[in-house]
Scaffold this active site. Structure first.
Site, PDB file in Angstrom:
ATOM      1  N   GLU A 223      46.721  34.606  43.263  1.00 14.32           N
ATOM      2  CA  GLU A 223      46.208  34.181  41.950  1.00 14.32           C
ATOM      3  C   GLU A 223      45.388  32.899  42.106  1.00 14.32           C
ATOM      4  O   GLU A 223      45.872  31.911  42.646  1.00 14.32           O
ATOM      5  CB  GLU A 223      47.371  33.930  40.989  1.00 14.32           C
ATOM      6  CG  GLU A 223      48.280  35.134  40.762  1.00 14.32           C
ATOM      7  CD  GLU A 223      47.638  36.244  39.923  1.00 14.32           C
ATOM      8  OE1 GLU A 223      46.548  36.016  39.371  1.00 14.32           O
ATOM      9  OE2 GLU A 223      48.243  37.331  39.844  1.00 14.32           O
TER      10      GLU A 223
ATOM     11  N   CYS B 132      54.971  33.637  34.918  1.00 13.62           N
ATOM     12  CA  CYS B 132      54.251  33.363  36.157  1.00 13.62           C
ATOM     13  C   CYS B 132      53.038  32.494  35.865  1.00 13.62           C
ATOM     14  O   CYS B 132      52.850  31.429  36.445  1.00 13.62           O
ATOM     15  CB  CYS B 132      53.810  34.671  36.805  1.00 13.62           C
ATOM     16  SG  CYS B 132      55.199  35.633  37.438  1.00 13.62           S
TER      17      CYS B 132
ATOM     18  N   HIS C  54      51.827  36.758  43.742  1.00 14.57           N
ATOM     19  CA  HIS C  54      52.627  37.822  43.141  1.00 14.57           C
ATOM     20  C   HIS C  54      53.059  38.796  44.229  1.00 14.57           C
ATOM     21  O   HIS C  54      52.237  39.228  45.030  1.00 14.57           O
ATOM     22  CB  HIS C  54      51.796  38.591  42.101  1.00 14.57           C
ATOM     23  CG  HIS C  54      52.035  38.122  40.710  1.00 14.57           C
ATOM     24  ND1 HIS C  54      51.029  37.631  39.889  1.00 14.57           N
ATOM     25  CD2 HIS C  54      53.169  38.075  39.964  1.00 14.57           C
ATOM     26  CE1 HIS C  54      51.549  37.302  38.711  1.00 14.57           C
ATOM     27  NE2 HIS C  54      52.850  37.561  38.736  1.00 14.57           N
TER      28      HIS C  54
END
Length: 195
Positions: free
Chosen positions: A81, A143, A162
């Site tokens: 991410e 998250c 993730h």
């Protein structure tokens, strides 16, 4: 030099959260002797996760903080991410709450990018037996919320990965080893940025 890692606790139908299993496994493996590796399990609760993350940055001031979360939709994917988003947190946490104003920081920017260039990382890493993809949307749940909070307090020196749920092919050992490879590359990038 200390680095901090967090995984999440159980939520919904996930009684075992692969993110925490992977972080525990990484901790067993270590990152070489120069890196003091600290780990923590974060609850799937907005306010508590935010307090813990704030504490990590104010007390430990780590070189890098890496948060690991479970992407239940991903079967055999590790997702890097790039940024955290401030708004859109409508979904309720494990205690049934969502943040005030559906956002992380009332005065914060819309999004914060990590100082780690995930694209470079992604180009340079290949893992046997699993695909890695890039993402600019961590999903507007805990998250994303944790990531944004960490980027905010850590001036961008945070990363979010993730991981998929555990399965026969994706074991905790496998994920721990994958994290080790990815994080060593991240730390190398941090080193290059400082020089």
């Amino acid at each position: 030099k200390s680095s901090f890692f967090s995984g999440f606790g159980p939520f919904r139908q996930h009684l075992v959260n692969s993110s925490w299993e992977a972080v525990k496994e990484l901790s067993k493996r270590g990152l070489g002797e120069n890196i003091d590796l600290r780990i923590m399990q974060l609850p799937v609760v907005y306010q508590k996760a935010k307090e813990q993350v704030c504490k990590i940055w104010t007390t430990l001031q780590p070189l890098l903080t890496v948060h690991v979360g479970l992407a239940s939709s991903a079967t055999a994917l590790i997702i890097l991410e790039q940024c955290g988003k401030n708004k859109g947190y409508q979904e309720r946490d494990a205690c049934g709450f969502h943040p005030e104003g559906a956002c992380c920081m009332l005065d914060g920017p819309e999004k914060i990018e990590s100082t780690i260039n995930m694209k470079t990382l992604w180009k340079n890493i290949s893992l046997e037996g699993i695909d890695i993809i890039l993402s600019r949307d961590a999903g507007r749940y805990l998250c994303d919320y944790t990531y944004y909070t960490s980027l905010y307090y850590g001036n961008g020196r945070a990363a979010f990965i993730h991981v998929p749920p555990l399965s026969q092919s994706v074991t905790a050992e496998f994920l721990g080893k994958a994290l080790q490879t990815i994080i060593l590359a991240m730390l190398e990038q941090c080193g290059e940025q400082r020089e």
